[in-house]
Design an enzyme around this catalytic site. Structure first.
Site: not given
Ligand code: ATP
Ligand code: LTN
Length: 334
Positions: A115, A197, A200
């Site tokens: 970050k 992965k 968002k």
């Molecule tokens: P960012 O892109 O802002 O890092 P993110 O989409 O990776 O966000 P987080 O806010 O870090 O999501 O995660 C929220 C929850 O969703 C966590 O429990 C994380 O493990 C789950 N999660 C996020 N992306 C995935 C994915 N692609 N597949 C399965 N679980 C996910």
């Protein structure tokens, strides 16, 4: 323990639009946990301001996320769904825990490194101590288990170290939390780069299905999903795009990969992608309808927000008072 049940805590930031990955990997799996655990799910808005936010946008996203928790099936009478900023103990405990955390430990956190390189113009102290606030979230409720993705395991490990250090000095104050590894939650990959992965914060909107995407957009994104030139629906590690589509289909239809391979034997990728798109629409459409209904129920939402903040405040204050006594703050005069 609360009423004979173990305590479970998790949180999500109200930044960005939630994706199918967030839903299938987290939210959907949280729904039945309240049968076995006393569950706290926080919208962690204090964490959000470690990155600059537009105030009205943050407020609106936080309410949307809370509504989405409910729309996804988290019963707010059985799960404590609340805003982190409504419970003062999070920030108060975080301060105390800051004094039990070493700079060297925080320096090793990979999320901070990521970050701070993304937001080089705003490397603030909050971004650095973000994991301590997360530790406070968890320890404040004497949490036993924390469902988190792999990327958060390092923060959970730090939480355990801080708790053990504190307990080492003052006796058994905190429960030591464990990661919650439920039945293998699907890890959903990007539709454009299936080795990454689905996230968002991905800048390519075609890489992610957002929970609020309309059916046409969903179908179009699946049609454009990256696959391979094998032209055969098989579940293996080399056909990463197809592997991901099979995982998505399985999670939406509650079937096994071998069933999918059989079902699409001899069919082309076009048919398969259409079927995956339809399966996703079948899951997201009812979720969207429910969300659109709940977000309009202002009084209902307000009462949930108030009641659950009071409940969280009650349990968190118990821990906080104990901690304050242990470190030597004067007793309150009542
Ligand atoms: P960012 O892109 O802002 O890092 P993110 O989409 O990776 O966000 P987080 O806010 O870090 O999501 O995660 C929220 C929850 O969703 C966590 O429990 C994380 O493990 C789950 N999660 C996020 N992306 C995935 C994915 N692609 N597949 C399965 N679980 C996910
Ligand atoms: N850092 C987490 C969100 C989060 C959290 C928590 C998760 C904040 N506090 C406590 C579990 C427990 C994230 O970015 N996904």
């Amino acid at each position: 323990m609360i009423d004979g049940k173990k305590v479970l805590f998790s949180g999500m930031q109200a930044t960005g639009n939630l994706t199918l990955g967030n839903y299938l990997g987290a939210l959907k799996n949280w729904v039945n946990l309240c049968d076995d655990y006393e569950c706290f799910y926080s919208v962690v808005d204090l964490h959000s301001i470690t990155v600059r936010q537009d105030p009205s946008e943050l407020r609106s996203r936080a309410r949307k996320l809370l509504s989405l928790y409910i729309a996804a099936g988290l019963d707010p009478k059985k799960n404590c769904i609340y805003y982190q900023s409504h419970v003062s103990g999070h920030a108060e405990l975080a301060w105390i825990l800051n004094c039990f955390t070493y700079m060297g430990e925080l320096n090793r956190m990979t999320q901070f490194k990521d970050k701070s390189s993304k937001h080089a113009d705003n490397i603030n102290a909050g971004l650095f101590t973000y994991p301590v606030l997360m530790a406070a979230d968890i320890l404040l409720y004497q949490t036993d288990v924390v469902p988190v993705g792999k990327d958060q395991l390092q923060h959970l490990e730090l939480t355990r170290d801080i708790a053990e250090r504190f307990n080492g000095v003052y006796g058994d104050v905190f429960t030591i939390p464990e990661p919650y590894l439920g039945k293998a939650g699907a890890k959903i990959m990007s539709l454009q780069e299936p080795e990454k992965k689905m996230s968002k914060s991905d800048e390519n909107v075609n890489a992610s299905i957002y929970l609020m995407d309309d059916p046409d957009t969903i179908m179009r994104k699946f049609k454009r999903a990256v696959t391979d030139s094998e032209a055969s629906v098989q579940y293996n590690d080399t056909q990463k795009g197809i592997h991901n589509l099979i995982d998505i289909y399985c999670a939406c239809k509650d079937v096994q990969p071998e069933d999918v391979v059989k079902e699409f034997d001899g069919k082309g990728y076009g048919d398969f992608k259409t079927a995956v798109g339809e399966a996703v629409v079948g899951v997201l459409k009812p979720l969207q309808d429910e969300y659109n209904r709940i977000i309009k129920e202002k009084d209902f939402l307000d009462s949930i927000i108030k009641e659950n903040a009071e409940k969280a405040q009650y349990y968190s204050t118990k821990t906080l008072r104990k901690v304050q006594r242990k470190v030597g703050f004067p007793d309150r005069i009542r």
